[in-house]
Motif scaffolding. Structure first.
Motif, PDB file in Angstrom:
ATOM      1  N   SER A 173     116.830-143.921 -45.753  1.00 65.50           N
ATOM      2  CA  SER A 173     117.345-143.736 -44.402  1.00 65.50           C
ATOM      3  C   SER A 173     118.573-144.601 -44.155  1.00 65.50           C
ATOM      4  O   SER A 173     118.811-145.586 -44.855  1.00 65.50           O
ATOM      5  CB  SER A 173     116.262-144.067 -43.371  1.00 65.50           C
ATOM      6  OG  SER A 173     115.194-143.142 -43.444  1.00 65.50           O
TER       7      SER A 173
ATOM      8  N   ARG B 126     116.158-140.480 -42.858  1.00 63.36           N
ATOM      9  CA  ARG B 126     116.566-140.263 -41.483  1.00 63.36           C
ATOM     10  C   ARG B 126     117.812-141.084 -41.185  1.00 63.36           C
ATOM     11  O   ARG B 126     118.117-142.059 -41.885  1.00 63.36           O
ATOM     12  CB  ARG B 126     115.449-140.650 -40.514  1.00 63.36           C
ATOM     13  CG  ARG B 126     114.128-139.935 -40.765  1.00 63.36           C
ATOM     14  CD  ARG B 126     113.148-140.199 -39.641  1.00 63.36           C
ATOM     15  NE  ARG B 126     113.541-139.531 -38.414  1.00 63.36           N
ATOM     16  CZ  ARG B 126     113.262-138.253 -38.120  1.00 63.36           C
ATOM     17  NH1 ARG B 126     112.577-137.513 -38.950  1.00 63.36           N
ATOM     18  NH2 ARG B 126     113.654-137.727 -36.981  1.00 63.36           N
TER      19      ARG B 126
ATOM     20  N   MET C 216     118.971-143.481 -38.168  1.00 62.77           N
ATOM     21  CA  MET C 216     118.242-144.139 -37.094  1.00 62.77           C
ATOM     22  C   MET C 216     119.120-145.177 -36.400  1.00 62.77           C
ATOM     23  O   MET C 216     120.091-145.674 -36.970  1.00 62.77           O
ATOM     24  CB  MET C 216     117.004-144.849 -37.656  1.00 62.77           C
ATOM     25  CG  MET C 216     116.093-143.949 -38.469  1.00 62.77           C
ATOM     26  SD  MET C 216     114.609-144.820 -39.042  1.00 62.77           S
ATOM     27  CE  MET C 216     115.345-146.031 -40.146  1.00 62.77           C
TER      28      MET C 216
ATOM     29  N   ILE D 248     120.845-134.077 -43.719  1.00 61.41           N
ATOM     30  CA  ILE D 248     119.899-135.150 -43.428  1.00 61.41           C
ATOM     31  C   ILE D 248     118.505-134.563 -43.614  1.00 61.41           C
ATOM     32  O   ILE D 248     118.049-133.746 -42.812  1.00 61.41           O
ATOM     33  CB  ILE D 248     120.065-135.672 -41.993  1.00 61.41           C
ATOM     34  CG1 ILE D 248     121.537-135.971 -41.686  1.00 61.41           C
ATOM     35  CG2 ILE D 248     119.219-136.915 -41.776  1.00 61.41           C
ATOM     36  CD1 ILE D 248     121.821-136.202 -40.215  1.00 61.41           C
TER      37      ILE D 248
ATOM     38  N   ARG E  78     115.473-135.645 -43.295  1.00 56.66           N
ATOM     39  CA  ARG E  78     114.366-135.929 -42.372  1.00 56.66           C
ATOM     40  C   ARG E  78     114.811-136.132 -40.928  1.00 56.66           C
ATOM     41  O   ARG E  78     114.041-136.600 -40.109  1.00 56.66           O
ATOM     42  CB  ARG E  78     113.571-137.142 -42.871  1.00 56.66           C
ATOM     43  CG  ARG E  78     112.838-136.869 -44.170  1.00 56.66           C
ATOM     44  CD  ARG E  78     111.911-138.013 -44.539  1.00 56.66           C
ATOM     45  NE  ARG E  78     111.203-137.748 -45.766  1.00 56.66           N
ATOM     46  CZ  ARG E  78     110.061-137.062 -45.863  1.00 56.66           C
ATOM     47  NH1 ARG E  78     109.501-136.578 -44.768  1.00 56.66           N
ATOM     48  NH2 ARG E  78     109.469-136.870 -47.021  1.00 56.66           N
ATOM     49  N   GLY E  79     116.039-135.812 -40.588  1.00 57.38           N
ATOM     50  CA  GLY E  79     116.431-135.765 -39.197  1.00 57.38           C
ATOM     51  C   GLY E  79     116.995-137.065 -38.650  1.00 57.38           C
ATOM     52  O   GLY E  79     117.396-137.967 -39.379  1.00 57.38           O
ATOM     53  N   ILE E  80     117.029-137.154 -37.308  1.00 55.03           N
ATOM     54  CA  ILE E  80     117.621-138.278 -36.587  1.00 55.03           C
ATOM     55  C   ILE E  80     116.553-138.870 -35.664  1.00 55.03           C
ATOM     56  O   ILE E  80     115.856-138.137 -34.965  1.00 55.03           O
ATOM     57  CB  ILE E  80     118.836-137.816 -35.764  1.00 55.03           C
ATOM     58  CG1 ILE E  80     119.905-137.219 -36.684  1.00 55.03           C
ATOM     59  CG2 ILE E  80     119.412-138.970 -34.940  1.00 55.03           C
ATOM     60  CD1 ILE E  80     121.056-136.571 -35.939  1.00 55.03           C
ATOM     61  N   SER E  81     116.458-140.202 -35.646  1.00 56.35           N
ATOM     62  CA  SER E  81     115.418-140.879 -34.860  1.00 56.35           C
ATOM     63  C   SER E  81     116.027-141.768 -33.789  1.00 56.35           C
ATOM     64  O   SER E  81     116.768-142.705 -34.097  1.00 56.35           O
ATOM     65  CB  SER E  81     114.535-141.737 -35.779  1.00 56.35           C
ATOM     66  OG  SER E  81     113.757-140.936 -36.614  1.00 56.35           O
TER      67      SER E  81
ATOM     68  N   MET F 298     119.817-130.617 -40.581  1.00 57.09           N
ATOM     69  CA  MET F 298     118.633-131.465 -40.679  1.00 57.09           C
ATOM     70  C   MET F 298     117.462-130.647 -41.183  1.00 57.09           C
ATOM     71  O   MET F 298     117.297-129.479 -40.834  1.00 57.09           O
ATOM     72  CB  MET F 298     118.279-132.061 -39.317  1.00 57.09           C
ATOM     73  CG  MET F 298     119.346-132.962 -38.727  1.00 57.09           C
ATOM     74  SD  MET F 298     118.753-133.787 -37.223  1.00 57.09           S
ATOM     75  CE  MET F 298     118.280-132.371 -36.224  1.00 57.09           C
TER      76      MET F 298
ATOM     77  N   SER G   6     114.287-131.777 -40.728  1.00 57.15           N
ATOM     78  CA  SER G   6     113.102-132.149 -39.970  1.00 57.15           C
ATOM     79  C   SER G   6     113.473-132.293 -38.501  1.00 57.15           C
ATOM     80  O   SER G   6     114.248-131.505 -37.978  1.00 57.15           O
ATOM     81  CB  SER G   6     112.495-133.439 -40.538  1.00 57.15           C
ATOM     82  OG  SER G   6     111.274-133.747 -39.912  1.00 57.15           O
ATOM     83  N   SER G   7     112.995-133.347 -37.858  1.00 55.47           N
ATOM     84  CA  SER G   7     113.023-133.425 -36.405  1.00 55.47           C
ATOM     85  C   SER G   7     114.185-134.251 -35.873  1.00 55.47           C
ATOM     86  O   SER G   7     114.758-135.095 -36.553  1.00 55.47           O
ATOM     87  CB  SER G   7     111.711-134.030 -35.900  1.00 55.47           C
ATOM     88  OG  SER G   7     111.461-135.249 -36.584  1.00 55.47           O
TER      89      SER G   7
END
Length: 312
Positions: free
Chosen positions: A231, A251, A253, A272, A274-277, A295, A297-298
C-alpha cells in the motif's frame, strides 16, 4: 440437476457415459467422473470437474452455461481446461498444461495467482479463440518470456506480470522482471513494506531511477513505470500524478484519523488493486480530467455523520 444451489461435498458419477441436464443455478464444489460427460440444458453449472479417464470426451452443448476447470490426465500429462468464466488461482508444473477453451475467461483475483513453475515454457498452455485472462493479481510466466509475448496475450485487469530471470535451489523465483498487462517494464518498490511517504526522506528518488518521485513541499507523488508491492500511505493533502503506467498492489491511504484530500492527475494508467481508504468525515478524492484510475476493490470515504466524503 435442477437449482441444486451450493453442494459443498460434490458428486461422483458412475463409470459410464453420463449426460447432465442442467436447469437453473447449480454450484458444486467438485464433480468426479470416469467416462464420457455431456453437459446440456439451459441452466448454469459451476464446478471443478475431475475425470480419471484420459480418453473420455467432455461435450458442452449450446444453451448451457458451464463455468468450470476440467482436469484429466493423458500420457502422464495433467490437463486443466477452463470453460466459461472460472475464478481462482492456477499453478502449472512442467508435467501439466493449461488450456483456455474458446471464449473462456480466467479471472485471477487479488487473493490468487496464475503461476508457471520452473522448467515450464509457453508450450505448457494454449489459449483458444476469444479466450482472455483478467489479471487482478500476479501472473508468473515462464523463464525467458519476452515483453512482446506478454503484449500479445489477451490480458486485462489491474495486476502485474512477473518473469523470472533465475531460481533458487528450491525452485522459487530468486530474481524477476516485472511488467504491466501490456508488457511495459515496471520498477519494483516497497517489497514487503509498501510505501509510506508520511515518514522519512524521499527527496532523492526519481521516476527515471526509482519509478517514483516525492515532492514534500507540494506533497506531490509522481509515478511512472512502477509497481508498488504493497500500500501507499500519503499525507492528508496530496496529489498523485502518473507519467507512465503504475500498479499499486494494495491500497492508497491517508494518515490515520485525518481527513484525506487526494487529487489524481496525469494521463497514464494507474491501477490500484485494493482501492482507496479514507474513513474520516470530510474525505475528498478528486480525479482530474484525463486521469486514468482503476480500482479492483472498494473506495472508503467519510465515516458516519452528515459530513461524509466526496468523490469529484
Amino acid at each position: 440437476i435442477n437449482n441444486a444451489g451450493y453442494l459443498t461435498n460434490g458428486i461422483t458419477l458412475p463409470n459410464e457415459p453420463v449426460t447432465m441436464q442442467v436447469v437453473g443455478k447449480n454450484y458444486f464444489f467438485n464433480i468426479n467422473a470416469s467416462n464420457n460427460l455431456t453437459i446440456s440444458g439451459d441452466g448454469l453449472l459451476e464446478s471443478k470437474i475431475m475425470n480419471t479417464n484420459g480418453a473420455a470426451v467432455v461435450t458442452v452443448n449450446s444453451g448451457v452455461t458451464l463455468n468450470a476447470r476440467y482436469q484429466t490426465e493423458i500420457d502422464g500429462v495433467t490437463f486443466y481446461t477452463i470453460y466459461g468464466t472460472y475464478s481462482g488461482g492456477v499453478q502449472i508444473d512442467p508435467d501439466e498444461k493449461l488450456i483456455l477453451a474458446s471464449g473462456a475467461t480466467l479471472e485471477v483475483s487479488a487473493e490468487n495467482a496464475l503461476m508457471f513453475s520452473q522448467d515450464t515454457s509457453f508450450d505448457n498452455w494454449a489459449l483458444r479463440q476469444g479466450a482472455r485472462i483478467v489479471n487482478n493479481s500476479i501472473i508468473l510466466l515462464p523463464l525467458g518470456t519476452t515483453p512482446e509475448q506478454i503484449a500479445a496475450l489477451p490480458l486485462e485487469g489491474l495486476g502485474a506480470v512477473l518473469v523470472p530471470t533465475s531460481y533458487d535451489e528450491d525452485g522459487n523465483p530468486a530474481v524477476w522482471n516485472t511488467y504491466n498487462n501490456d508488457g511495459v517494464a515496471l520498477k519494483i518498490v516497497g517489497v514487503g513494506t509498501g510505501l509510506d511517504l508520511t515518514d522519512g526522506d524521499y527527496g532523492s528518488k526519481t521516476v527515471a531511477n526509482d519509478g517514483y518521485a516525492w515532492d514534500s513541499d507540494s506533497k506531490t507523488l509522481t509515478l511512472g513505470n512502477v509497481c508498488v508491492l504493497g500500500s501507499v500511505t500519503l499525507p492528508a493533502a496530496a496529489t498523485i500524478v502518473t507519467t507512465g503506467p503504475a500498479v499499486v498492489r494494495g491500497r492508497i491511504m491517508g494518515e490515520y484519523g485525518v481527513a484525506l484530500h487526494f487529487v489524481f492527475s496525469g494521463k497514464a494508467q494507474l491501477n490500484i488493486t485494493r482501492g482507496i481508504s479514507g474513513a474520516v468525515n470530510g474525505d475528498t478524492v478528486t480525479v482530474q480530467g484525463g486521469a486514468q484510475v482503476s480500482m479492483g476493490s472498494s473506495l472508503f470515504l467519510g465515516a458516519s455523520g452528515a459530513a461524509g466524503g466526496t468523490l469529484n
